[in-house]
Each structure stands twice: as structure tokens, then as C-alpha cells.
Design an enzyme around this catalytic site. Structure first.
Site, PDB file in Angstrom:
ATOM      1  CG  HIS A 200      -1.566  28.300  30.548  1.00  0.00           C
ATOM      2  ND1 HIS A 200      -2.246  27.678  31.561  1.00  0.00           N
ATOM      3  CD2 HIS A 200      -2.370  28.191  29.462  1.00  0.00           C
ATOM      4  CE1 HIS A 200      -3.399  27.231  31.116  1.00  0.00           C
ATOM      5  NE2 HIS A 200      -3.495  27.526  29.849  1.00  0.00           N
ATOM      6  CD  GLU A 442      -5.941  10.630  15.291  1.00  0.00           C
ATOM      7  OE1 GLU A 442      -5.259  11.245  16.132  1.00  0.00           O
ATOM      8  OE2 GLU A 442      -7.192  10.581  15.323  1.00  0.00           O
ATOM      9  CG  ASP A 466      -2.411   9.374  18.702  1.00  0.00           C
ATOM     10  OD1 ASP A 466      -1.724   8.924  19.641  1.00  0.00           O
ATOM     11  OD2 ASP A 466      -3.260  10.268  18.851  1.00  0.00           O
ATOM     12  CB  CYS A 513      -1.553  17.186  10.895  1.00  0.00           C
ATOM     13  SG  CYS A 513      -2.646  15.964  11.619  1.00  0.00           S
TER      14      CYS A 513
END
Length: 604
Positions: A200, A442, A466, A513
């Protein structure tokens, strides 16, 4: 005499987590250090008092988190403030409360020791998860535990807002509590020995433009308070007590980067088109509303991949249909009519939620995941599909199913969409009846059967991270297997070409992507393979647009032909490297390291 004159210079290698170059004075932050906790056995009559102290600490900590949430929301927006709401949910988690109370009442441990043991156990559970995003949530557990311990021990929380302007914060780990005090005018850069790129504090640093280097081994011992430091968030290096020559080189680099950023900003409104007039679709990968807003500012063609896991990760339980509807609608609204491709929840095996217990599998990477998992838990999928379909009534939205293994699985997924439509229709809820539904490629099975899948799908999205992992049977998160994870493997190129040809034959859109899509070193090769749509991180949009506008699609095709004819990884790399022109940053890094070696530095 300055520190640089009296102490030897040193360079620490790490991982660039937030790009940029910064210089400043080091401040050692102990927010990620272990806290010495008193440990004693309680008498029976002491237990009620200890439990009352725990309840008081919970209330006070929640109040403090609420204050920080308000501050960050005002400065950075709701998405960045969500980390504190997630920590509040952890405070309220009955599991944490139960573990602490049980150790006090049954084990007769003082509350500080009971809390410390419970937090250690929860952190170990998170760190045992292979997925890096979920593994990094251990930092949230540690942060919440540290806050509670500080209340119980009457100690002050670390507050970077009190640090002098121009500080470079150095820590063992960048806990989320740092987020409340981050600001580019006060904190110049961050350096940490541990952590990940999806932590974060790192995410917020990236959004604020604060250069960050993680995995900087030994930083808290090699760097001392007030040391002059240069943080290179481009190459992942930290220069401690730099020499004048290295400092001058970095002054030039900062000026060069500023000029480059200005040049990229001038590309915002220009089309993503090659020199010979071939238009390339350029969309963004996002995980929250702030990312979607950043994509819109960069004039992305839309969102090519909305990862919905974040909405589930920050909740203490499954978000309701209404909660998901509000989240997805807020993100779609940022795009002002451009399409958002929403990937349904991709969980399972090594990617888990604390409130969604699943059986332990002997081989998690080959276990039940993504669409397969959701089809076994239709109530989770049904809720998400209903929320997404409701958004499609007013915004351009498409659905994408992850980890498809073949035509049977995808047809079952499409039927689930039709069932959700029927349920909404029965209650009079509006939605787009023609919403597009896509398959994510994938797995090797999906890649091989791409011609059948593209017949049933409205579009394809190739998840290269992947796909490369499964094609080459190598764990992309393992440092030991890193040498085998090679996107330029001839098998990868052949499979990508096959998928693109399958989609082209059916006149169906196909987008790419993953790390390959966002790496400008691969852009010409991808265009040559026939890729006409890319989806990348918002921070990569302008650089990819710049590269596309320098290319000629005909030359790219000739490059791809040579690469496809190659038989080894080395041959492909040689072919691609011959076309690559080093950029100013790469040239500078070589010069800086050469100078470092001349001056007696160890080098990388």
C-alpha cells in the site's frame, strides 16, 4: 567537511518500485522493526483488566485510523484512503479478537504478548500465500498489530509528517501507516529492505511521484541518519554519501528526465499510430478508481483489464452486489464513455482471501483457479455478474473470464452471464443486453484451442504473464527460476502468432496485456506479430505511445519474421537488440556505473 568527504561512498542495489530520481538526507524509520513485548503470566483476577485494556486500545486505534483516512482522502482521493478502511476492518475482525482473548483467558498471557503472538500467526498465514499481492497484506496485519501495541505500551506511532523537508525515509519495511504522511514536498524518496511493488505504501508513493527502491539489502545498517543519499527509482540503486562526480551525473539525469517527462506529456492528446498510419489501440490495466482516473488523464482508449480482486482484498468479507456496483461504476465513470473490460474475480489455489477458505492443494499453481473456481461457487460469480451488468446499463463495459482452459469452460461462463441477465430482467433491472464477453488466454490449452474459443467469444485478451509461465513451466515469482522465465522464447512467439492469426481469421479483437505489453523493448516485435491492441499500466501509456509513433509496421513485420524463424532465445534476443536504440536513461546508467567502478566502487 561533508559526510561525502569523510566517509566512503557506497551503492546499494535494489528493485525500483516507483520511478524517478531524488536526493536528500536519510532518516531511519523504525516502523517495520520488531517491538520488544513484555511477557508474563496473569493471575485469574488480572484477566478482566487486561481484556478491558485491549478493548480500549481497539477503540483508540480505530479513531486514529479514521483521522488518517480522512486526511489521505482529502489529499489523494478515496482509493488511496481505502488502505485505512481495510485496517479498520482488520481491527474489527472477530478472528483477531478471538485469538487475543483466547490467549489471555485460557493461556493467561498478558495482552501485549497475546496480541504479539496472534499477529505473528496471522502474518505467517499471509506470507505463506504464493501470490505477491496477497503475501504483501502481511504488512497490513503487522501495521495494525504495531498500532495496537503502541497503544498498550503508551508509545507514539511513527509519523513521517514530523520529519524535516527533503527527507529520504529508510526502513526495513514500508508499512501502510507511512501513507498518511507521504507527500513529495516533505518526503523525497523511500528506501526499504523488504516489501513488494503492490504494498500500500508503495502504491501511494507511485501515485504521488515519490521515487522508491525496495529490496535494498542492509539499507538500515549501511545508511546512517543525515547521510546524503541519491535514490535512483529508474534503475533500482541507492547511492550513499555519493561523490561529487556521481552527484553531478545525477543532476544531469534529473534534468534529462524532466525534459523527457515534458516531452511525454506533449503526447497526451496525440494518436497512437505508427509512422505508416497503422492505429494501435492503447488501453490501461487498472485495479481501482485512482488508476482509472490516471488512465483517462493519459487519454487511454479505455481500460483493457480491470482487476476486480482489490475490491475483495480490502474487505473483511465478500462485498455485496451494491458495494461492487458502486465501485465498478465509479471506475467506469472516470473513462467518460470509453470502454472498461472488467475481469471477473481471479482467485484460487495460491491466491486466497482470508474469509474464503479453500482446501490446500498439493500443486497450487495447477489447482482450481479463476473461472474454474467461480463455476464451483456460483453465488460469488452471480453477485459479481449482476453488479457488472447493472453498470453496463449506463457505461461501456465488457466482461472477461480469466484462466480459461477450453471451449467447454468458456461456454459455461457465457451461460452464467445469460442466467444473470435473466435474473435482472425478471426484476426490471436495466443492463446492456449486447454486453461483450471475452476469454482470457493464459493457459496452453486456451492458446492451442484459440480458433474454437474465438468463435464463441466476442474478443480475446492474452495474459502474457501466466501464459509465459505455463508455456515454459517456470514459476514467474521464483528467483531461482527467473532465468527460465523468458518472454522471447521461440515457443512464446509462435504461440502469440497463432493466437493473433486465430482472432484475425474470425475478425475478432485481440488485446495483449502483461509485462510484455508494457515493455517498450518488445513493442516493435509485438506489432510485427500482428498485435494491434495493448493494455498496459497507466504509468506506461505515454512511453508506449511514444515508441509506437516512431515505428513503421512494415519494418516491424520483417523483424517479427526473422524472430519467428529463430530457433533459440539467444538468436531472438540478438535480432530484437539489433533494432533497439538505447534511450538516454540506459546510456546514463552505463556511464554512472562506469564512473562508480573508476572511483573504487564495487559495482553491481
Amino acid at each position: 567537511m561533508t559526510a561525502a568527504d569523510s566517509e566512503p561512498a557506497e551503492m546499494i542495489l535494489g528493485l525500483a518500485a516507483a520511478t524517478g530520481i531524488a536526493r536528500g538526507q536519510a532518516v531511519i524509520c523504525h516502523c517495520g522493526d520488531n517491538v520488544a513485548v513484555p511477557r508474563r503470566l496473569l493471575g485469574e483476577d488480572e484477566v478482566p483488566g487486561e481484556l478491558q485494556r485491549f478493548e480500549t486500545a481497539l477503540r483508540e486505534t480505530e479513531g486514529h485510523l479514521r483521522t488518517m483516512e480522512t486526511e489521505v482522502r482529502a489529499r489523494c482521493g478515496a482509493a488511496d484512503a481505502a488502505v485505512f478502511d481495510a485496517q479498520i476492518q482488520m481491527l474489527r475482525d472477530p478472528l483477531l479478537r478471538h485469538e487475543v482473548i483466547g490467549r489471555c483467558t485460557k493461556g493467561k498471557l498478558n495482552v501485549e504478548a497475546a496480541l504479539s503472538d496472534a499477529v505473528d500467526e496471522l502474518m505467517a498465514a499471509f506470507r505463506a500465500i504464493d501470490d505477491p499481492v496477497f503475501r504483501e497484506r502481511a504488512a497490513d496485519v503487522q501495521d495494525v498489530g504495531r498500532r495496537l501495541l503502541n497503544r498498550l505500551l503508551a508509545r507514539e506511532d511513527t509519523d513521517v509528517r514530523s520529519l524535516p523537508a527533503g527527507s529520504v525515509v529508510v526502513a526495513r519495511e514500508l508499512l501502510p501507516s507511512l501513507a498518511a504522511g507521504l507527500g513529495p514536498n516533505r518526503i523525497r524518496a523511500l528506501v526499504a529492505e523488504r516489501g513488494g511493488t503492490t504494498a500500500h505504501a508503495v502504491i501511494l508513493a507511485r501515485s504521488l511521484g515519490i521515487p522508491t527502491v525496495i529490496h535494498a539489502d542492509g539499507a538500515t545498517t549501511k545508511i546512517r541518519p543525515h547521510d546524503p543519499v541519491i535514490v535512483d527509482g529508474v534503475a533500482g540503486r541507492v547511492f550513499v554519501r555519493p561523490s561529487e562526480s556521481v552527484s553531478r551525473e545525477y543532476e544531469r539525469l534529473q534534468a534529462s528526465l524532466a525534459n523527457r517527462d515534458q516531452a511525454l506529456r506533449e503526447l497526451v492528446t496525440l494518436p497512437t499510430v505508427t509512422q505508416d498510419g497503422v492505429a494501435i489501440g492503447l488501453s490501461a490495466n487498472v485495479g481501482n478508481v485512482a488508476d482509472a482516473a490516471a488512465a483517462a488523464r493519459a487519454h487511454a482508449d479505455g481500460v483493457g483489464l480491470y482487476r476486480t480482486e482489490f475490491a475483495f482484498l480490502v474487505n473483511a468479507g465478500f462485498p455485496t452486489e451494491e458495494e461492487q456496483f458502486q465501485i465498478y461504476r465509479s471506475a467506469a465513470a472516470q473513462l467518460k464513455g470509453r470502454e472498461m473490460v472488467l475481469r471477473v474475480l481471479d482467485l484460487g489455489s495460491d491466491k486466497l482471501l482470508p474469509y474464503f477458505p479453500l482446501p490446500i492443494e498439493a500443486n497450487p499453481s495447477l489447482g482450481r483457479r479463476g473461472t474454474r473456481l467461480l463455476m464451483r461457487h456460483p453465488e460469488i460469480l452471480r453477485t459479481q455478474l449482476r453488479a457488472a451488468l447493472r453498470v453496463s446499463a449506463t457505461h461501456a463495459l465488457s466482461l472477461l473470464f480469466p484462466m480459461i482452459g477450453g471451449l467447454d469452460e468458456f461456454l459455461a461462463a457465457r451461460q452464467a452471464v445469460e442466467d444473470a441477465k435473466a435474473a435482472l430482467r425478471a426484476t426490471g433491472q436495466p443492463f446492456d443486453p449486447a454486453i461483450r464477453v471475452g476469454a482470457m488466454i493464459e493457459t496452453p490449452a486456451a492458446a492451442i484451442t484459440a480458433r474454437a474459443l474465438v468463435w464463441a467469444a466476442d474478443f480475446l485478451s492474452v495474459g502474457t504473464n501466466d501464459l509465459v509461465q505455463y508455456l515454459l513451466t517456470t514459476d514467474r515469482t521464483s528467483s531461482e527460476m527467473a532465468g527460465y522465465y523468458e518472454p522471447l522464447h521461440p515457443a512464446v512467439l509462435q504461440v502469440l502468432k497463432h493466437i493473433i492469426e486465430a482472432a484475425t481469421a474470425e475478425a475478432k479483437p485481440v488485446s495483449l496485456c502483461g509485462e510484455i505489453a508494457g515493455n517498450p523493448a518488445y513493442t516493435e516485435l509485438l506489432l510485427g506479430l500482428g498485435v494491434r491492441s495493448l493494455s498496459v499500466a497507466p504509468t506506461e501509456l505515454l512511453e508506449i505511445r511514444r515508441v509506437v509513433r516512431t515505428l513503421d509496421s512494415r519494418e516491424a513485420s520483417r523483424l517479427a519474421e526473422r524472430a519467428l524463424a529463430a530457433g533459440t532465445i539467444a538468436e531472438v534476443k540478438t535480432i530484437v537488440a539489433a533494432k533497439r536504440v538505447p534511450n538516454d536513461e540506459a546510456t546514463f546508467q552505463r556511464r554512472a556505473l562506469q564512473r562508480w567502478r573508476w572511483e573504487g566502487g564495487a559495482g553491481p
